[in-house]
Design a protein around this motif. Structure first.
Motif, short mmCIF file in Angstrom:
data_model
loop_
_atom_site.label_atom_id
_atom_site.label_comp_id
_atom_site.label_asym_id
_atom_site.label_seq_id
_atom_site.Cartn_x
_atom_site.Cartn_y
_atom_site.Cartn_z
N VAL A 195 0.86 -1.19 0.00
CA VAL A 195 0.00 0.00 0.00
C VAL A 195 0.90 1.24 0.00
O VAL A 195 1.61 1.51 0.97
N GLY A 196 0.86 1.97 -1.10
CA GLY A 196 1.70 3.15 -1.25
C GLY A 196 0.88 4.42 -1.09
O GLY A 196 -0.21 4.41 -0.50
N SER A 197 1.40 5.51 -1.65
CA SER A 197 0.69 6.78 -1.54
C SER A 197 1.00 7.65 -2.75
O SER A 197 2.13 7.65 -3.25
N GLN A 198 0.00 8.42 -3.19
CA GLN A 198 0.22 9.33 -4.32
C GLN A 198 1.17 10.46 -3.94
O GLN A 198 1.70 11.14 -4.81
N VAL A 199 1.39 10.61 -2.62
CA VAL A 199 2.36 11.62 -2.17
C VAL A 199 3.75 11.31 -2.75
O VAL A 199 4.56 12.21 -2.96
N ALA A 243 -1.04 2.96 -5.57
CA ALA A 243 -0.91 4.41 -5.36
C ALA A 243 -2.22 4.92 -4.75
O ALA A 243 -3.24 5.00 -5.44
N VAL A 244 -2.17 5.21 -3.46
CA VAL A 244 -3.39 5.56 -2.73
C VAL A 244 -3.47 7.07 -2.50
O VAL A 244 -2.49 7.69 -2.08
N GLY A 245 -4.62 7.65 -2.80
CA GLY A 245 -4.87 9.07 -2.51
C GLY A 245 -5.56 9.19 -1.15
O GLY A 245 -5.53 8.24 -0.35
N GLY A 246 -6.22 10.29 -0.90
CA GLY A 246 -6.86 10.49 0.40
C GLY A 246 -7.96 9.47 0.69
O GLY A 246 -8.80 9.19 -0.17
N TYR A 281 -0.70 0.70 -9.76
CA TYR A 281 -1.97 1.34 -10.11
C TYR A 281 -2.64 1.93 -8.87
O TYR A 281 -2.28 1.59 -7.74
N ALA A 282 -3.61 2.79 -9.12
CA ALA A 282 -4.44 3.32 -8.03
C ALA A 282 -5.70 2.46 -8.01
O ALA A 282 -6.43 2.42 -8.99
N TYR A 284 -8.50 2.88 -6.62
CA TYR A 284 -9.77 3.63 -6.55
C TYR A 284 -9.83 4.60 -7.73
O TYR A 284 -8.93 5.44 -7.90
N LEU A 285 -10.87 4.47 -8.57
CA LEU A 285 -10.93 5.22 -9.84
C LEU A 285 -10.68 6.73 -9.71
O LEU A 285 -9.84 7.27 -10.44
N PRO A 286 -11.36 7.45 -8.78
CA PRO A 286 -11.08 8.90 -8.70
C PRO A 286 -9.61 9.21 -8.40
O PRO A 286 -9.06 10.18 -8.92
N HIS A 287 -8.95 8.36 -7.58
CA HIS A 287 -7.50 8.55 -7.35
C HIS A 287 -6.73 8.33 -8.65
O HIS A 287 -5.77 9.05 -8.93
N ALA A 288 -7.16 7.35 -9.43
CA ALA A 288 -6.47 7.05 -10.69
C ALA A 288 -6.60 8.23 -11.65
O ALA A 288 -5.64 8.61 -12.33
N ILE A 289 -7.79 8.84 -11.69
CA ILE A 289 -8.01 9.99 -12.58
C ILE A 289 -7.11 11.15 -12.13
O ILE A 289 -6.42 11.78 -12.94
#
Ligand SMILES: NC(=O)c1ccc[n+]([C@@H]2O[C@H](COP(=O)([O-])OP(=O)(O)OC[C@H]3O[C@@H](n4cnc5c(N)ncnc54)[C@H](OP(=O)(O)O)[C@@H]3O)[C@@H](O)[C@H]2O)c1
Length: 324
Positions: A195-199, A243-246, A281-282, A284-289
Motif C-alpha cells: 500500500v503506497g501513496s500518491q504523495v 498508489a493511494v490518494g486520500g 496502479y491506483a 480507486y478510480l477517482p484517485h487514478a483519474i
C-alpha cells in the motif's frame, strides 16, 4: 489528408510532414493509453477469486485493526479467505477477530508487532503460520507522523522509526515469507501488494521521508517482479504497488467526498483489483483519474502546486489551533 499533406510538404518542406507524423503517433499512443485505462477500471474482470486455491487459502494483512487494513481484511474474509492479521495492540486485535468471526466462517490468526521498532526475528514471528497456504499478502501498515517542520527538526531515532514503519517491516516480512509463498505458487497464483501513496509522486514538504518510503515500495515491487522471473524457473509470485490518494480512516479522518472515500469503500475497491493486470496502479478510480491528470504536468509544475497546497494546509491547521 494525403493531398493536403503533400501540398503542405511542398509548401513548407519536410518539417511539416515530420510534425504531422509525430503528432499522429502521439495521438495514437495517447488513445491507446486511454483505452487501456478504460479497460482496466471499467471492464477488466476481478481476479481476486483466482487466489482462492488450495484446501484453505489465507490472506495476510498488516495493520488490520483499523482503517484501510481492517476494511481489506473484512472484505477478503467475506470473499472466503482465511486470515492472518497483524496489529500492535493485542486487546484491539482480539476485538477485531471477534467482530470478523461474527460476520462469517473461516480461520483467523494474528500476530503482534510494533512496525516502528527494529530487531524482530521475522522467521520467528511467522513460525506459527509456516504451514499455511498464503496466497495474498497486503502490506498495509504505515503512516506519517512528521506533519510539521523539516527532517532535521526530528531526531535520528524518529526518522529510523518512520522508515521501519513504512519500509523495513515490509521488506523483512517479505524476505521471511518468500520461500513459503514460492511453494504455494506451485499450486496457483500468489500476490504481494504494497500500500503506497500518491504523495510519492509529488512529495509535500513535511511529508518528504514518508513519500520517499512509499517510492521505495514502488521500486521494490517492480524489482521483485523481475527478480522472481530471473533466477531459474519463474516462481509465480507477483508483486504490486498501490498508489493511494486520500482515504478517510482512523489515522487520517478526512472529510468524505468523491475523491476521499471511507476506508470501507476504499477497501472494497482495493480487494476487487487484487491480482489485476497492472503492477502499479491506483485501486480507486477517482484517485487514478487524479494521478493521471497530475502525470500530464512537469515535475516543477507539480512541485509548485504541492507547495501551494502545503501552505494552505498549514494555514488551515494554524486557524483551527487558534479557534480551539
Ligand atoms: N488514509 C489515507 O489517506 C492514506 C493515503 C495514502 C496512503 N495511505 C496508506 O494506507 C495505509 C493505511 O492507512 P490508514 O489511513 O488506514 O491508517 P490507520 O487508520 O491509522 O490504520 C493503520 C493500521 O495500522 C496499525 N498500526 C499503526 N501503526 C502501527 C505500528 N507501529 N505497528 C503495528 N501496527 C500499526 C493500526 O493499529 P491501531 O489500530 O493499533 O492504531 C491500524 O490497524 C498506510 O500504509 C498509509 O500510508 C493512507
Amino acid at each position: 489528408m494525403t493531398l493536403s499533406l503533400t501540398t503542405a510538404t511542398q509548401m513548407w518542406g519536410p518539417a511539416v510532414f515530420i510534425v504531422f507524423f509525430v503528432g499522429a503517433i502521439v495521438i495514437v499512443i495517447q488513445a491507446f493509453h486511454f483505452l487501456q485505462f478504460l479497460w482496466f477500471y471499467l471492464f477488466e474482470p476481478s481476479s481476486v477469486r483466482s487466489y482462492l486455491h488450495g484446501p484453505a487459502p489465507y490472506a495476510l494483512v498488516t495493520g488490520a485493526t483499523d482503517g484501510i487494513g481492517k476494511a481489506v481484511a473484512q472484505e477478503l474474509f467475506a470473499k472466503g479467505f482465511n486470515l492472518i492479521i497483524h496489529g500492535r495492540n493485542e486487546a484491539k486485535i482480539q476485538k477485531v477477530v471477534e467482530e470478523l468471526k461474527a460476520q462469517g466462517r473461516g480461520d483467523i490468526r494474528y500476530f503482534i508487532a510494533d512496525a516502528t521498532k527494529s530487531g524482530y526475528n521475522f522467521d520467528q514471528l511467522l513460525e506459527p503460520f509456516h504451514d499455511l497456504h498464503i496466497t495474498i499478502v497486503i502490506h498495509n501498515v504505515g503512516g506519517n507522523y512528521m506533519n510539521e517542520g523539516k527532517i532535521d527538526d526530528y531526531s535520528a531515532a524518529e526518522l529510523v522509526e518512520l522508515v521501519n514503519w513504512n519500509v523495513t517491516f515490509h521488506l523483512l516480512l517479505t524476505r521471511a515469507l518468500l520461500p513459503q509463498l514460492r511453494t504455494t505458487a506451485v499450486h496457483g497464483p500468489v500476490i504481494v501488494e504494497f500500500v503506497g501513496s500518491q504523495v510519492a509522486d509529488g512529495p509535500m514538504p513535511s511529508m518528504v521521508v514518508y513519500a520517499a518510503t512509499k517510492a521505495f515500495l514502488r521500486i521494490l515491487a517492480r524489482g521483485l517482479n523481475t527478480e522472481e522471473r530471473f533466477w531459474g524457473t519463474p516462481s509465480g509470485v507477483r508483486f504490486a504497488y498501490l498508489a493511494v490518494g486520500g482515504v478517510s480512516s482512523a489515522g487520517n479522518p478526512l472529510t468524505v467526498s468523491a475523491t476521499q472515500p471511507t476506508a470501507a469503500d476504499f477497501g472494497k475497491a482495493l480487494v476487487e483489483k487484487i491480482g489485476s493486470s497492472r503492477w502499479n496502479y491506483a485501486p480507486y478510480l477517482p484517485h487514478a483519474i487524479m494521478g493521471s491528470v497530475a502525470s500530464w504536468f512537469s515535475d516543477s509544475m507539480v512541485d509548485r502546486f504541492v507547495l501551494g497546497l502545503t501552505k494552505q494546509m498549514h494555514e488551515d491547521r494554524q486557524k483551527k489551533r487558534l479557534h480551539s
